[in-house]
Write an enzyme that holds these catalytic residues in place. Sequence first.
Site, PDB file in Angstrom:
ATOM      1  N   ASP A  82       0.808  -1.217   0.000  1.00  0.00           N
ATOM      2  CA  ASP A  82       0.000   0.000   0.000  1.00  0.00           C
ATOM      3  C   ASP A  82       0.840   1.265   0.000  1.00  0.00           C
ATOM      4  OD1 ASP A  82       0.900  -0.538   2.582  1.00  0.00           O
ATOM      5  OD2 ASP A  82      -1.066  -1.020   3.356  1.00  0.00           O
ATOM      6  N   ASN A 111      -7.697  -3.330  14.265  1.00  0.00           N
ATOM      7  CA  ASN A 111      -9.079  -3.641  13.862  1.00  0.00           C
ATOM      8  C   ASN A 111      -9.139  -4.815  12.872  1.00  0.00           C
ATOM      9  OD1 ASN A 111      -8.060  -2.546  11.536  1.00  0.00           O
ATOM     10  ND2 ASN A 111      -9.486  -0.826  11.412  1.00  0.00           N
ATOM     11  N   HIS A 138      -7.295  -5.118  10.101  1.00  0.00           N
ATOM     12  CA  HIS A 138      -7.006  -4.848   8.691  1.00  0.00           C
ATOM     13  C   HIS A 138      -5.719  -5.530   8.245  1.00  0.00           C
ATOM     14  CE1 HIS A 138      -4.760  -0.812   9.644  1.00  0.00           C
ATOM     15  NE2 HIS A 138      -3.869  -1.764   9.449  1.00  0.00           N
ATOM     16  N   GLU A 176      -9.807  -2.349   5.336  1.00  0.00           N
ATOM     17  CA  GLU A 176     -10.442  -2.083   6.623  1.00  0.00           C
ATOM     18  C   GLU A 176     -11.678  -2.979   6.804  1.00  0.00           C
ATOM     19  OE1 GLU A 176      -8.843  -0.365   8.623  1.00  0.00           O
ATOM     20  OE2 GLU A 176      -8.077   1.511   7.818  1.00  0.00           O
TER      21      GLU A 176
HETATM   22  C1  F6R Z   1       1.465  -1.828   6.192  1.00  0.00           C
HETATM   23  C2  F6R Z   1       0.090  -2.270   6.261  1.00  0.00           C
HETATM   24  C3  F6R Z   1      -0.666  -2.391   7.536  1.00  0.00           C
HETATM   25  C4  F6R Z   1       0.186  -2.737   8.753  1.00  0.00           C
HETATM   26  C5  F6R Z   1      -0.678  -2.749  10.012  1.00  0.00           C
HETATM   27  C6  F6R Z   1       0.144  -3.027  11.264  1.00  0.00           C
HETATM   28  O1  F6R Z   1       1.924  -1.824   4.841  1.00  0.00           O
HETATM   29  O2  F6R Z   1      -0.453  -2.517   5.240  1.00  0.00           O
HETATM   30  O3  F6R Z   1      -1.676  -3.354   7.377  1.00  0.00           O
HETATM   31  O4  F6R Z   1       0.778  -3.982   8.556  1.00  0.00           O
HETATM   32  O5  F6R Z   1      -1.306  -1.514  10.154  1.00  0.00           O
HETATM   33  O6  F6R Z   1       1.018  -1.965  11.482  1.00  0.00           O
HETATM   34  P1  F6R Z   1       2.151  -2.013  12.592  1.00  0.00           P
HETATM   35  O7  F6R Z   1       3.131  -3.049  12.147  1.00  0.00           O
HETATM   36  O8  F6R Z   1       2.762  -0.638  12.582  1.00  0.00           O
HETATM   37  O9  F6R Z   1       1.483  -2.358  13.865  1.00  0.00           O
END
Ligand code: F6R
Length: 242
Positions: A67, A135, A137, A142
């Site tokens: 992303d 959450n 994702h 989401e």
């Molecule tokens: C990152 C992404 C997100 C993260 C998720 C966890 O490219 O797509 O899904 O993997 O938000 O983030 P952290 O590792 O910062 O807790």
Amino acid sequence: MKVIKVKDYAELSKVASDIISDLVKEKEDAVLGLATGSTPIGLYKNLIEKYNNKEISFSKVTTFNLDEYCNLPREHEQSYYSFMHQNLFNHIDVKPENINLPNAIGDDLEALCEEYNEKLSKTQIDLQVLGIGGNGHIGFNEPGTPFDQETFVVELAEKTRQDNARFFSSIDEVPTHAITMGIKNIMAAKQILLLASGAAKQDAVKKLIEGEITEKFPASVLKKHDNVIVIIDEEAAGALEK
Ligand code: F6R
């Protein structure tokens, strides 16, 4: 889903990097799906170390990131383009032309999604690295995202913007939209490696491992994939039944 429980973040990063280096040793032109966020930083450090020790080379590897924030300049410190270069690409021998991140800068974001989706549809990711949002994702899919969703522009959930505000000087600076691979793109990978570390991930990990498969909790889709490894540390595993 194969669940590997480890002691702490250091061990999680080591086990994850061993899985990736084994793959790259076996298949030097492997296609890796990569994630940003705090969780994979230790994994990337270990991969850099393995590269420096001449254990592995990325010269034939191709990468696809999950992303990118919309209309945040690439050179902005918090763009995922910058993140990946700072934390991995600048330190290994991956060829710039083999690095793929969504281009999320422009007026016609739909066309940019199609462009990335097209690239993804022409290849198969051998191993996709994932973190998990509080959450549930994955990527920026989401809660409520259909399981057959392909690359799209997503409006980030308030919880996600709050979680990511720690990287910006204030929540107002956190972009409101991102381009993300869809769940369908993620599920097309041959193998998926999800990493979760720390107490803040306890609830998400519990739902992932013990909960039902539902679009309300995007990561639950991974139960439908036949080659998923989940690595969790003791803190992240804290709410599990056993
Ligand atoms: C990152 C992404 C997100 C993260 C998720 C966890 O490219 O797509 O899904 O993997 O938000 O983030 P952290 O590792 O910062 O807790």
